[in-house]
Each structure stands twice: as structure tokens, then as C-alpha cells.
Enzyme design. Structure first.
Site, PDB file in Angstrom:
ATOM      1  N   HIS A   1       0.874  -1.183   0.000  1.00 22.45           N
ATOM      2  CA  HIS A   1       0.000   0.000   0.000  1.00 22.45           C
ATOM      3  C   HIS A   1       0.907   1.227   0.000  1.00 22.45           C
ATOM      4  CE1 HIS A   1      -3.598  -2.383   1.368  1.00 22.45           C
ATOM      5  NE2 HIS A   1      -2.669  -3.120   1.921  1.00 22.45           N
ATOM      6  N   PHE A   2       0.908   1.975  -1.118  1.00 23.38           N
ATOM      7  CA  PHE A   2       1.815   3.133  -1.211  1.00 23.38           C
ATOM      8  C   PHE A   2       1.080   4.476  -1.110  1.00 23.38           C
ATOM      9  CE2 PHE A   2       5.701   0.960  -3.469  1.00 23.38           C
ATOM     10  CZ  PHE A   2       6.008   0.308  -2.287  1.00 23.38           C
ATOM     11  N   ARG A   3      -0.255   4.453  -0.887  1.00 24.01           N
ATOM     12  CA  ARG A   3      -1.004   5.626  -0.380  1.00 24.01           C
ATOM     13  C   ARG A   3      -1.174   6.801  -1.328  1.00 24.01           C
ATOM     14  NH1 ARG A   3      -2.914   2.275   3.332  1.00 24.01           N
ATOM     15  NH2 ARG A   3      -1.675   2.008   5.181  1.00 24.01           N
TER      16      ARG A   3
ATOM     17  N   HIS B   1      -9.009  -9.976   0.366  1.00 25.12           N
ATOM     18  CA  HIS B   1      -8.801  -9.811   1.807  1.00 25.12           C
ATOM     19  C   HIS B   1      -9.957 -10.552   2.457  1.00 25.12           C
ATOM     20  CE1 HIS B   1      -7.637  -7.290   5.456  1.00 25.12           C
ATOM     21  NE2 HIS B   1      -8.689  -7.994   5.841  1.00 25.12           N
TER      22      HIS B   1
ATOM     23  N   ASP C   1       2.514  -6.888   2.456  1.00 24.22           N
ATOM     24  CA  ASP C   1       1.371  -6.086   2.918  1.00 24.22           C
ATOM     25  C   ASP C   1       1.858  -4.786   3.566  1.00 24.22           C
ATOM     26  OD1 ASP C   1      -1.192  -5.233   3.384  1.00 24.22           O
ATOM     27  OD2 ASP C   1      -1.678  -6.756   4.875  1.00 24.22           O
TER      28      ASP C   1
HETATM   29  O1  DOR Z   1      -3.847  -3.783   8.397  1.00 28.51           O
HETATM   30  C1  DOR Z   1      -4.129  -3.486   7.246  1.00 28.51           C
HETATM   31  N1  DOR Z   1      -3.842  -2.279   6.752  1.00 28.51           N
HETATM   32  N2  DOR Z   1      -4.748  -4.377   6.480  1.00 28.51           N
HETATM   33  C2  DOR Z   1      -5.275  -4.030   5.293  1.00 28.51           C
HETATM   34  O2  DOR Z   1      -5.884  -4.871   4.675  1.00 28.51           O
HETATM   35  C3  DOR Z   1      -5.169  -2.656   4.794  1.00 28.51           C
HETATM   36  C4  DOR Z   1      -3.985  -2.023   5.370  1.00 28.51           C
HETATM   37  C5  DOR Z   1      -3.919  -0.533   5.119  1.00 28.51           C
HETATM   38  O3  DOR Z   1      -4.144  -0.124   3.978  1.00 28.51           O
HETATM   39  O4  DOR Z   1      -3.617   0.195   6.045  1.00 28.51           O
END
Ligand code: DOR
Length: 445
Positions: free
Chosen positions: A64-66, A181, A304
């Protein structure tokens, strides 16, 4: 006349389809052109890899690079910086950004932002929703798309398809392997009261093993009914490993370094930094996931990587967000398991390059073979080092492994023949490009 290469990686021990052995690798135009004894060849650049081991480039299929929308936590540049500092040559990035990646325009925007700005190559997961289900056949084939990702239980962001009919609709549309998920949203809602304010150790009690298992059973049942392939992300329970071993024809399995390395014993030490969905659980789950790795039930490793700032993590549980970084520490943490004899180097390669290629049909990545992209993760299997927050290339500047001593360290990250990282420094301007997939090759390349 001896061959000429743009760059030759000389004197390394190479892990490829021939096993582990001393080989040189010659590269022309970003592709592997020859493997063998290339001491007599001329080359624009020679990289001496004496004492080092050359692995196929590590592909992290869950980060996840936001960007866009949450760039105070991370962006495509900083996230990919962390990736290459950690030896990762390509990433598949998740759709829970703002706006969500659920349309052609939002996907194209991410691809444009990543191109020549990310330090590694990339693909983006497209979020499957109730609203875009009719568009999924086109969306999953767009340039830069890794496939369709669905959240069945709510996590960070607003993506959610919690019901069986929604999942059936998604799986009826997708032809590529979709990723899930898998936590049962209905059970999560029922059990919200089990969260103990101020106590992150109650996170895995709320989001219990039954929550994960129930959802994974539903998902597999629907996949069978529809005749679809599924990828179960971050499997966190022993029960799911024992269930999924019966369903390998339809289901592939991702496991994470944190579920293999940390356990509920660490909540006291790490507090909300350990808070993650699905949660890090009691040690016997960790042990059974290792069994799943040893038996080949687990197909791939994904980090993740889910960065949140320390200020956000300082909020009292359960206001604190779930997620921890991991893209930069995947290689050293797992190589340490190799050094300790828990994992073979061959299995590491199987789960970080060959596995992603096999599951997602990467067209020209995942192997050290002639004709493939020259993506290489060059490591020192003997180097001892301590992981620290200060090494973090990520915007958030922390890691749950701060102070964790390891044996095995990434020395170089090579993306399409370019030395991107060497000994902890970024040495080449970023030239990130979208990954190509056999199932969705663009025409007239
Ligand atoms: O803990 C998590 N954070 N699980 C996820 O599925 C999404 C991720 C996030 O994007 O922060």
C-alpha cells in the site's frame, strides 16, 4: 569475437532454473542476454559480485503506497524507495487510496504517477466493488493492472464487497486471478464490542481465527461454483492453511513475513505498531503457517506494506489504524529465516519470484533466464546487520523490526539491468515502468 554487453554481473553465485551455481550474467537493453562464464566478454560496466548471491528480482505482490490521497503516510516515490533499499525489484500496489483505484481513469492516473518516478517496476490492483462489477473484464486487462482486488472485510479505506452475491458477481466477471482480503464482515460487525479500549492485544480477539476461516470457506465455495481462480491474501490462521490445502486447484495462498515472524506475544512490546488486518495471532498459528510454507501450500510471500505515521499509531486502540510497513524488511527478515534453517533459499526464490510469475502470469519477470528482464536481487547471505528505524526509506520512518538482528542482507537491486540500489544507496534515477502480464499483453508492442 567475444560478445559485448551493456553490463555484466560477474563472479556471483546465481540462483536460477539450473540451481545454485557460479555464473556471470550479461545484459543487453535491460534483458538477460547470456548466462555462463563471461570473463572474456566486453561490457560497458562490470559489477563484481564475488561473495554475493544473485537471486531473481524479488516481487512484492502486496503493498500500500497511499498515493493519491494519503501521501502524508507514503507516496509512490517513497514507497518504491523503501522497496529497492530492501532488494525488491517490482511491486503490486493496492487500490485503497483516495480516490479508490476502481476505474480506468484512476488506474491510468496511478500508472502515469509511477512511470519514471517509482524506483522499481510496478502494477496496480484495481478494486472490485458492487458499483464497478460490470466493468471488471475491461479493468483487469488495462495496462498496469495486476488484476482485481476485493476487501470482504473492512480495513483501511472504503472498499468492501461483504456479501456472497457480490463476490459471485465479481468472480463471474473476472478471468484473471482475483485477490481477496478474507475476513468475514458480518462477524466483524457482531464482535466489535470485544475491542478493549487501550488494549491492542484485543485486536486478534475481535478479528478472531473464525472470522478469517468463515470468510475463506465462503470465498472458496463461491469460486468453485463459478469456476474462478482466487488468491487469498495474507493467510493468518492455521485453520485456513489446513482448509486451503484441499483447494489448491482454485486457490493460491499468500503469507506474510509478519505472520511468520511475529506473534501475539509481541503486542506488549510493540503495542499498536503490531495492529494489522488480519491480525498477528497466537504462536501456534505462526507455526502452522510455517508448516504451510514447508509443504508448498503457501505460494508466495507478500509484505502487505501498510504504512501509518507514528502519530496515527499513537492514538489509543481502537482509534489507531491497522497496518505496518514491510516492503523494505521482507528480504532481510526472510533471509534470516534462511540463515536459521527454517527456509531454504530455493523456497525463498520460489515464493518471491517464480511464485508471482506462476500465479499472475508475469510476461518477462520472475526468472534469471535469457530473454527475461534483468531484474536481480543481489544479497550477502552471510552479512549480519541490525534493522533500524533510521534505515527506513519509507515516509513514516519506522519498522516493527527496529533492533532486530539478522543474517542475510540485500546489497544490490537491479531493475531491467540498471543498478538502482547498491550498498544502501540509490544510484540511478528512477525509471519505473508497468509490469507486463501474459494474459493482458498490449497489442503492437
Ligand atoms: O492492516 C491493514 N492495513 N490491512 C489491510 O488490509 C489494509 C492495510 C492498510 O491499507 O492500512
Amino acid at each position: 569475437m567475444a560478445a559485448t554487453f551493456d553490463i555484466v554481473f560477474r563472479n556471483g553465485v546465481v540462483a536460477n532454473h539450473d540451481g545454485l551455481g557460479p555464473r556471470d550474467i550479461g545484459v543487453v537493453n535491460g534483458r538477460i542476454a547470456e548466462i555462463g562464464a563471461l570473463g572474456a566478454a566486453s561490457a560497458g560496466e562490470v559489477v563484481d559480485c564475488t561473495g554475493l548471491t544473485i537471486l531473481p528480482g524479488v516481487i512484492d505482490t502486496q503493498v500500500h503506497f497511499r498515493e493519491p490521497g494519503l501521501t502524508h503516510k507514503e507516496d509512490l516515490e517513497t514507497g518504491s524507495r523503501a522497496a529497492v533499499l530492501g532488494g525488491v525489484t517490482a511491486v503490486f500496489e493496492m487500490p485503497n487510496t483516495n480516490p479508490l483505484t476502481t476505474s480506468e481513469a484512476t488506474l491510468a492516473d496511478k500508472v502515469a504517477r509511477g512511470r519514471d518516478r517509482m524506483h522499481c517496476d510496478f502494477a496496480f490492483w484495481v478494486g472490485g466493488t458492487h458499483a464497478n462489477v460490470a466493468d471488471l473484464p475491461e479493468l483487469e486487462r488495462l495496462p498496469g493492472a495486476a488484476g482485481i482486488k476485493v476487501f470482504m472485510g473492512s480495513s483501511t479505506g472504503d472498499l468492501l464487497v461483504e456479501d456472497d452475491s457480490g463476490i459471485e458477481a465479481v468472480l463471474s466477471q473476472t478471468r484473471r486471478r482475483a485477490a481477496f482480503h478474507s475476513e468475514d464482515e458480518f462477524r466483524l460487525r457482531e464482535r466489535k464490542g470485544l475491542r478493549v479500549p487501550g488494549d491492542p492485544n484485543s485486536h486478534h480477539v475481535w478479528r478472531d481465527p473464525v472470522t478469517a476461516m468463515l470468510c475463506t470457506e465462503r470465498l472458496v465455495r463461491i469460486a468453485r461454483r463459478v469456476g474462478a481462480r482466487i488468491h487469498v491474501l495474507h493467510v493468518s490462521t492455521g485453520e485456513e492453511i489446513d482448509f486451503l490445502k484441499h483447494h489448491k486447484d482454485v486457490a493460491s495462498v499468500e503469507v506474510t513475513p509478519h505472520h511468520l515472524t511475529l506473534s501475539s506475544d509481541d503486542y506488549a512490546r510493540l503495542g499498536t505498531r503490531l495492529q494489522m488486518n488480519p491480525p498477528v495471532r497466537e504462536p501456534h498459528h505462526r507455526d502452522r503457517i510455517w508448516w504451510g510454507v514447508s509443504q508448498g501450500i503457501a505460494d508466495i510471500l507478500g509484505s502487505d506494506h501498510a504504512p501509518h505515521t507514528l502519530a496515527e499509531k499513537a492514538k489509543p486502540y481502537p482509534e489507531s489504524p491497522s497496518g505496518m510497513p514491510g516492503v523494505q524488511t521482507l528480504v532481510p527478515v526472510m533471509l534470516d529465516h534462511v540463515a536459521n534453517g527454517r527456509l531454504s533459499l530455493a523456497r525463498f526464490v520460489d515464493m518471491t519470484s517464480a511464485g508471482p510469475q506462476r500465479l499472475f502470469g508475469l510476461a518477462n519477470k520472475g526468472r534469471i533466464a535469457v530473454g527475461y528482464d534483468a531484474d536481480l536481487t543481489i544479497v550477502d547471505l552471510k552479512r549480519t546487520a541490525t534493522i533500524t528505524d533510521a534505515q527506513s526509506g519509507s515516509r513514516i520512518g519506522w519498522t516493527p523490526y527496529d533492533g532486530h538482528a539478522v543474517t542475510g542482507w540485500p546489497i544490490g537491486t537491479i531493475v531491467r539491468g540498471r543498478k538502482v540500489m547498491w550498498e544502501g544507496d540509490l544510484v540511478t534515477p528512477s525509471t519505473g515502468a508497468p509490469c507486463l502480464f501474459a494474459e493482458a499483453l498490449p497489442r503492437n508492442r
